[in-house]
Write a protein that holds these residues in place. Structure first.
Motif, PDB file in Angstrom:
ATOM      1  N   ARG A 151      72.450 -52.301  43.396  1.00  0.00           N
ATOM      2  CA  ARG A 151      71.146 -52.278  42.732  1.00  0.00           C
ATOM      3  C   ARG A 151      71.400 -51.978  41.256  1.00  0.00           C
ATOM      4  O   ARG A 151      71.769 -50.857  40.893  1.00  0.00           O
ATOM      5  CB  ARG A 151      70.227 -51.217  43.352  1.00  0.00           C
ATOM      6  N   LEU A 152      71.236 -52.993  40.418  1.00  0.00           N
ATOM      7  CA  LEU A 152      71.600 -52.888  39.007  1.00  0.00           C
ATOM      8  C   LEU A 152      70.652 -51.977  38.253  1.00  0.00           C
ATOM      9  O   LEU A 152      69.564 -51.644  38.735  1.00  0.00           O
ATOM     10  CB  LEU A 152      71.617 -54.286  38.372  1.00  0.00           C
ATOM     11  N   ASN A 153      71.069 -51.596  37.058  1.00  0.00           N
ATOM     12  CA  ASN A 153      70.252 -50.709  36.239  1.00  0.00           C
ATOM     13  C   ASN A 153      68.906 -51.346  35.893  1.00  0.00           C
ATOM     14  O   ASN A 153      67.912 -50.653  35.688  1.00  0.00           O
ATOM     15  CB  ASN A 153      71.014 -50.346  34.955  1.00  0.00           C
ATOM     16  N   SER A 154      68.835 -52.687  35.859  1.00  0.00           N
ATOM     17  CA  SER A 154      67.588 -53.393  35.551  1.00  0.00           C
ATOM     18  C   SER A 154      66.645 -53.440  36.746  1.00  0.00           C
ATOM     19  O   SER A 154      65.501 -53.860  36.606  1.00  0.00           O
ATOM     20  CB  SER A 154      67.916 -54.823  35.104  1.00  0.00           C
ATOM     21  N   GLY A 155      67.102 -53.053  37.917  1.00  0.00           N
ATOM     22  CA  GLY A 155      66.291 -53.119  39.129  1.00  0.00           C
ATOM     23  C   GLY A 155      66.615 -54.314  39.999  1.00  0.00           C
ATOM     24  O   GLY A 155      66.181 -54.375  41.151  1.00  0.00           O
ATOM     25  N   ALA A 156      67.353 -55.297  39.471  1.00  0.00           N
ATOM     26  CA  ALA A 156      67.743 -56.467  40.246  1.00  0.00           C
ATOM     27  C   ALA A 156      68.845 -56.094  41.240  1.00  0.00           C
ATOM     28  O   ALA A 156      69.479 -55.048  41.131  1.00  0.00           O
ATOM     29  CB  ALA A 156      68.223 -57.573  39.301  1.00  0.00           C
ATOM     30  N   GLU A 157      69.065 -56.985  42.226  1.00  0.00           N
ATOM     31  CA  GLU A 157      70.101 -56.766  43.229  1.00  0.00           C
ATOM     32  C   GLU A 157      71.266 -57.712  42.966  1.00  0.00           C
ATOM     33  O   GLU A 157      71.080 -58.839  42.488  1.00  0.00           O
ATOM     34  CB  GLU A 157      69.551 -57.005  44.636  1.00  0.00           C
ATOM     35  N   GLY A 158      72.471 -57.266  43.273  1.00  0.00           N
ATOM     36  CA  GLY A 158      73.665 -58.095  43.142  1.00  0.00           C
ATOM     37  C   GLY A 158      74.616 -57.836  44.292  1.00  0.00           C
ATOM     38  O   GLY A 158      74.316 -57.051  45.207  1.00  0.00           O
TER      39      GLY A 158
END
Length: 849
Positions: A376-383
């Protein structure tokens, strides 16, 4: 000696005077409980007063509404178009049949007058008004022969009007008095309730003052004690905590208080001492960390993968700038902490990742590992991230360091997930499809008996969707399915998901019977709200079948089949409802299917036969006829009651040949009994809704009855059937009446008819439903209701039959209420045709028919 004793006693006396915060809190709670008890007492008194006012108004509203309805009907039968106009028209013109119209209006007026009288105990003024109206109606009835005699003698109209005049003014005054009585009752009740409200206001004023005084005293004590015992020590604790935060650790914190705040102050002193030692150790480790970071800086800058180094001894973690970039962080934001890194692992994968790290550290047989997990990236997106690692161990095999790399595989995983989604999700609604459901159930049901138990399926089918799809087109149907899928998804509970099987069928997966039933009710309510599709508002509902895995289902397909069986039962019982699957339900469905298959053969094979229940005269117990009842003796399943096969026959249309068989058999027995006994025996045959609304069937039935010329046959229809379409029912029943066949209204009181409709239909007999007769007691509300029904039926010229009479007391009460006939187990159970013939022969020989 004395000085030492006094010195030893002083600390003990001081300890007894110490008040802890717990003691202070207990005192405050005790005071608050006393105040709340006073307020609860006041509230109870107020609630009882309000309940008394509410009960008095409810009792008044019930009686007033009933009286008002009866008075309105009475006024309509007396006023315009009623007795007054019809009587004057008969005096002036005397058209044929006018006298019968006047008498019918008088009868209906009397019936409503009696209804008003029996609604509740009448006052003396109401009794005088009722008597005045009744006397006016008697005067109208008495004048009718005089008017006919005057018209026969060609007497002049004005003389005839004078000689046969009836004074209606007492009736007008009586109606005015009855109208005003309801208002007077309301005024009296209002005065009584105002007195109760005044008393409650006094209680509120006194009790509120006492409660306010107690609260004021409690507040003053609380403020004083809190300031001295809590706020002053807390201010000191805050100041010393601020010194601790500023690392001013040289001076100790001295606390001598014996209460909880004193203990907290001494704990703060312990923390000051520990922090002083800790900061010294931190300075040493900081230098070591700087050296470690320098070693990896150049290697990390030369690769596209993220690099990391975890010192298991010190707990320090190094992460390269590229690894920070993968997580959307500035360089150094991880702070050299493994737990900080774990914050960016997806919560659903966190437990698995921790277990893999732990296994890599403990398993000394493998010094390298690989793992994939979501981030869960710092921007809120998932990777997605792929991590490779190598474990360094000491001479004893203990892991002391782990180093490795991390690769961003988000794009590759996105492509894989897209392919999986297309294979496991519905293209129209985006919900999971049947394949997804079966795979999910196979995993859930294969995890062991305890883990799988409780999985529940809610099988939904939209009621009326086929009509919408066929009439408005598939494009509208598809848009409706998308909207339905979205609404189902919006009303899912925790850990639930929805599946579209295909067409208008959906499945919701949940756990446990309680959650399944709550979810079914929630979805039923949600789907009743109309759907806005373009400029159209479409309505639908859902039938729901529920199946709960108890550990016995063989496979996912079997569990889904069980839910489908429950859905079938829900649609069979009227749609827009929920049914829960049981093994008995599966057996019932199989038996029902067999009954449906065997019913046509049963009629041809004469497995279906009639029983006849006697109908007797209440005054002397004499036999007047029978009601024909159909039964089925299956060669393998035994005797089957009509409640099991009649609904099947209604649904499949087999009721039409079955009904014709019942009619012909009943007529054959009726002719034989009348010929053998010479008695006017009658036989009642029931006409079902499916038969009544089938125009060709009714036409063929009427033709056959006209050709047969049978006498003594009566047709029974239920009250609810006639009220479903009154105008159409009136036309059909009128044809039977014109053919000379008496008509019976069966199960009176269980439908939704009104008194005005009852007068329109050409019924000859009214049968009171057994629910009114069972446990009938003298002077009860049910007895008064039955008396009103009997009087109303007699005023309309109908005979009355009480159904379901089982005790001698019920027979005696019905006789006293004026009921004409009865049937029930007290007299006889349904009889085979030969036993019924014996009843006819005994009646003929005894002359009691």
């Amino acid at each position: 000696m004395t000085s030492m004793a006094m010195t030893q006693a002083r600390p003990q006396r001081n300890r007894r005077r110490t008040m802890t915060l717990r003691t202070l809190a207990n005192l405050m709670v005790g005071g608050l409980v006393i105040v709340l008890a006073v307020m609860a007492l006041i509230g109870g008194l107020l609630l009882n007063g309000i309940r008394d006012v509410e009960d008095s108004w409810n009792a008044y509203d019930l009686g007033a509404a009933t009286k008002s309805d009866a008075l309105s009907e009475l006024r309509s039968y007396l006023g315009a178009g009623g007795v007054v106009d019809l009587f004057h028209e008969f005096q002036v013109m005397g058209p044929r049949g006018a006298r019968a119209e006047v008498e019918r209006a008088v009868s209906l007026a009397r019936a409503n007058l009696e209804t008003y009288r029996y609604t509740a105990t009448a006052t003396a003024e109401e009794e005088r008004a009722i008597t005045a109206i009744a006397e006016t109606l008697d005067a109208v009835t008495a004048r009718l022969p005089e008017v006919e005699a005057g018209q026969a003698a060609h007497q002049l109209t004005h003389i005839l009007l004078r000689d046969t005049a009836v004074d209606f003014s007492p009736t007008v005054e009586a109606l005015r008095l009855l109208d005003g009585q309801i208002s007077r009752d309301r005024a009296a009740l209002g005065a009584t309730n105002r007195a109760v409200i005044d008393r409650q206001q006094t209680i509120l004023a006194i009790g509120g003052s006492v409660a306010a005084a107690l609260l004021a005293v409690l507040a003053i004590l609380l403020v004083g004690l809190t300031h001295r015992r809590v706020l002053t020590p807390l201010n000191r604790l805050v100041e010393e905590s601020r010194r601790l935060a500023l690392r001013q650790l040289d001076q100790p914190f001295v606390w001598t208080r014996r209460d909880e705040l004193g203990q907290l102050g001494r704990t703060l002193e312990d923390s000051r001492s520990a922090l002083a030692s800790l900061f010294s150790a931190i300075e040493e480790k900081t230098q070591r960390l700087i050296d470690s970071e320098q070693r990896y800086a150049m290697a990390a800058a030369a690769t596209n993968d993220g690099l990391w180094d975890w010192d298991l001894v010190s707990g320090e973690v190094y992460a390269s700038a590229r690894l920070h970039q993968m997580l959307g962080l500035a360089d150094g934001a991880l702070g050299g902490s493994f737990e900080r890194f774990m914050e960016f692992v997806h919560p659903d994968d966190a437990a698995r990742v921790r277990n893999l790290w732990r296994k890599a550290i403990v398993d000394d047989g493998h010094n390298s590992f690989e793992m994939e997990f979501r981030t869960r990236l710092n921007s809120g997106a998932e990777g997605w991230m792929l991590v490779h690692g190598v474990v360094g161990r000491d001479g004893h095999g203990h892991a002391v360091r782990i180093v490795g790399s991390a690769t961003d595989i988000t794009r590759r995983k996105a492509a894989e997930q897209a392919l999986i989604h297309q294979a496991t999700h519905d293209y129209l609604t985006g919900l999971p499809n049947r394949a997804y459901l079966i795979d999910w159930l196979r995993v859930a049901m294969g995890t062991g008996d305890e883990a799988r138990r409780g999985v529940a399926l809610l099988f939904l089918d939209l009621d009326g969707f086929k009509l919408i799809n066929d009439s408005l087109g598939h494009a509208i149907g598809d848009r409706l399915l998308i909207a339905v899928g979205q609404r189902i998804a919006d009303h899912l509970g925790p850990n639930e998901f929805a599946v579209r099987l295909g067409g208008d069928e959906f499945v919701v997966v949940t756990t446990g019977e309680e959650a399944a039933l709550a979810g079914a009710e929630r979805l039923e309510q949600a789907l009743t709200t109309p759907f806005r599709i373009g400029d159209m508002e479409l309505r639908t509902s859902a039938s729901i079948g529920v199946a709960i895995d108890d550990g016995l289902a063989a496979d996912p397909v079997s569990l889904l089949r069980d839910a489908d069986i429950a859905l079938y039962r829900a649609k069979e019982h009227g749609r827009s409802r929920t049914e829960v699957f049981t093994t008995a339900l599966r057996d019932a469905i199989l038996i029902r299917h067999r009954l449906q298959t065997d019913l046509t053969r049963a009629i041809e094979a004469r497995e279906v036969f009639l029983l006849y229940q006697p109908i007797v005269r209440l005054t002397d117990g004499g036999l007047i006829g029978f009601e024909a009842l159909v039964r089925w003796r299956h060669p393998e399943l035994g005797l089957i009651g009509p409640d099991r096969f009649i609904p099947i026959a209604e649904e499949t249309g087999q009721i039409l040949p079955l009904g014709r068989f019942v009619l012909e058999e009943a007529v054959r027995s009726l002719k034989r009994w009348r010929a053998q006994s010479g008695l006017p025996i009658t036989v009642n045959v029931n006409l079902s809704a499916r038969q009544m609304w089938d125009a060709p069937y009714v036409e063929d039935m009427l033709t056959w009855l006209a050709e047969t010329g049978v006498e003594g046959l009566k047709i029974e229809v239920t009250e609810s059937m006639t009220m479903s379409d009154p105008d159409r029912a009136l036309a059909i029943l009128g044809r039977f009446h014109d053919l000379g066949i008496p008509l019976c209204m069966d199960d009176f009181g269980t439908g939704y008819s009104s008194l005005s409709y009852l007068g329109r239909f050409p019924f000859d007999v009214l049968k009171i439903d057994k629910s009114f007769v069972s446990d009938l007691a003298p002077d009860s509300g049910r007895a008064r209701l039955v008396r009103g029904i009997v009087n109303l039926a007699h005023d309309l010229g109908l005979d009355v039959v009480g159904e379901g009479v089982e005790t001698a007391e019920e027979q005696a009460i019905l006789t006293g209420l004026g009921c004409d006939y009865a049937q029930g187990y007290l007299f006889a159970r349904p009889l085979p045709v030969d036993d019924a013939g014996s009843w006819v022969r005994r009646a003929a020989s005894s002359g009691t028919a």
